[in-house]
Design a protein around this motif. Structure first.
Motif, short mmCIF file in Angstrom:
data_model
loop_
_atom_site.label_atom_id
_atom_site.label_comp_id
_atom_site.label_asym_id
_atom_site.label_seq_id
_atom_site.Cartn_x
_atom_site.Cartn_y
_atom_site.Cartn_z
N ARG A 37 49.92 5.22 58.73
CA ARG A 37 48.47 4.70 58.26
C ARG A 37 48.82 4.23 59.69
O ARG A 37 47.29 4.66 60.42
N ALA A 40 47.72 6.49 63.28
CA ALA A 40 47.02 8.33 62.55
C ALA A 40 46.12 6.97 63.26
O ALA A 40 45.02 7.57 63.61
N ASP A 41 45.50 5.64 62.31
CA ASP A 41 44.16 5.25 62.51
C ASP A 41 44.01 4.90 64.10
O ASP A 41 42.79 4.74 64.32
N SER A 43 45.52 6.47 66.39
CA SER A 43 44.97 7.43 67.52
C SER A 43 43.18 7.95 67.16
O SER A 43 42.34 8.17 68.08
N HIS A 44 43.26 8.40 65.93
CA HIS A 44 41.70 8.29 65.94
C HIS A 44 41.09 7.05 66.73
O HIS A 44 39.82 7.40 67.03
N GLU A 45 41.13 6.22 66.30
CA GLU A 45 40.35 5.17 67.28
C GLU A 45 39.74 5.07 68.34
O GLU A 45 39.05 5.10 69.81
N LYS A 47 40.33 8.45 70.08
CA LYS A 47 39.92 9.79 70.32
C LYS A 47 38.72 9.60 70.82
O LYS A 47 38.18 10.58 71.47
N THR A 48 37.73 8.97 70.12
CA THR A 48 36.48 8.68 69.91
C THR A 48 35.84 8.23 71.10
O THR A 48 35.44 9.06 72.55
N THR A 51 37.06 10.87 73.51
CA THR A 51 35.70 12.06 73.57
C THR A 51 34.64 11.92 74.52
O THR A 51 34.65 12.91 75.09
N PHE A 207 42.62 -2.57 61.08
CA PHE A 207 41.26 -1.46 60.73
C PHE A 207 40.57 -1.42 59.63
O PHE A 207 39.97 -0.56 59.46
N ARG A 216 28.97 0.32 62.36
CA ARG A 216 29.21 1.02 63.68
C ARG A 216 28.23 1.56 64.11
O ARG A 216 27.80 1.51 65.25
N TRP A 230 37.23 -3.11 66.10
CA TRP A 230 37.80 -2.25 65.32
C TRP A 230 38.49 -2.87 64.12
O TRP A 230 38.86 -1.73 63.33
#
Ligand code: ADP
Length: 272
Positions: A37, A40-41, A43-45, A47-48, A51, A207, A216, A230
């Protein structure tokens, strides 16, 4: 029939063994899924901002006709996001480094917690001023603990930063340090949004943000993470408190007749 009894006993033994193994492995499974978890969290944070960085760079490269000023703007946005990532990666490394308290303890030295807290409060004075709040200190003199000064500064910094961040404009952040028996007790309190009882248990989770959408969306475009950050600060704070043989707790009490609450984070550390 003797063979039948033997086989039955064997089957029963196997069944019990399997049940036992599943029971014994449960904590490992849980730790493993928490770890997944976390990855995953994280990586997600990450990625934003990536991008945004790639999109900004694509614009700069794809439109050579743009003015220098507008290119500057896209590059500034890229830098902002890169700094955001830098902060997050720093926090992630902080958490990843932590599971070795034994090595950390070997580096412990006497720390004057009173001096440390006072220094950290001073450090945040300008931040507080900027946010329209005042920091008020009430510190017992010369309270000492055994510890890692840099880690303890981080712990105090997270709490004072949060208190200033969530404090109502014009209010006061209170920083108190007192001796209670064999413990040094640090309390950082502010008036601001209520942390609901069901969220209180989770604020120290990695997280976790009380209201992710709100924190956000309110992000000022100043290169800093959103007001909510975060959701790693308190997770780091708890690890540091535990590594020092201490504990951290949160309380949020509604103020009658207002929309706000008094929120207090309390850290207990064994005195040297
Ligand atoms: P963040 O970087 O989001 O502040 P933290 O781990 O420090 O991450 O805090 C987790 C969440 O706990 C925050 O997003 C916020 O919702 C809540 N929180 C922390 N400190 C306070 C406070 N002093 N008052 C109200 N809410 C707070």
């Amino acid at each position: 029939t003797l063979a039948g009894v033997g086989a039955g006993a064997l089957l029963a033994f196997l069944a019990v063994s399997i049940l036992f193994a599943r029971w014994a492995l449960r904590p490992i499974e849980r730790a493993w899924s928490q770890q997944q978890r976390f990855v995953a969290d994280a990586s997600h944070e990450l990625k934003t901002p990536l991008t945004v960085i790639l999109a900004n760079l694509a614009i700069v490269r794809g439109r050579p006709g743009e003015t220098v000023a507008s290119q500057e703007q896209w590059l500034a946005g890229t830098e902002t996001e890169a700094r955001r990532m830098q902060g997050l990666v720093g926090d992630l490394l902080d958490l990843a480094r932590m599971p070795d308290p034994a090595a950390l303890r070997a580096g412990f030295a006497p720390v004057d917690l009173t001096d440390l807290v006072e220094g950290e409060a001073l450090q945040f004075d300008s931040v507080a001023l900027d946010r329209g709040v005042a920091i008020e200190c009430d510190l017992a003199p010369a309270l000492r603990v055994e510890g890692d000064a840099a880690r303890l500064e981080r712990l105090v910094g997270v709490l004072v930063d949060n208190a200033c961040k969530y404090a109502e404009e014009g209010s006061t952040v209170e920083v108190r340090l007192a001796a209670e028996g064999r413990e040094a007790v640090l309390a950082v309190a502010n008036r601001g949004p209520l942390i609901a009882p069901e969220d209180l248990a989770h604020v120290f989770d990695r997280f976790f943000r009380v209201d992710a959408a709100r924190t956000r969306a309110d992000a000022p475009d100043d290169g800093q993470p959103a007001a909510g950050g975060w959701g790693l600060g308190l997770a780091i704070a708890r690890e540091i408190a535990r590594d020092h043989g201490g504990a951290i707790a949160a309380a949020s009490i509604p103020e009658p007749g207002t929309e706000t609450a008094r929120t207090t984070f309390t850290v207990r550390l064994p005195r040297a």
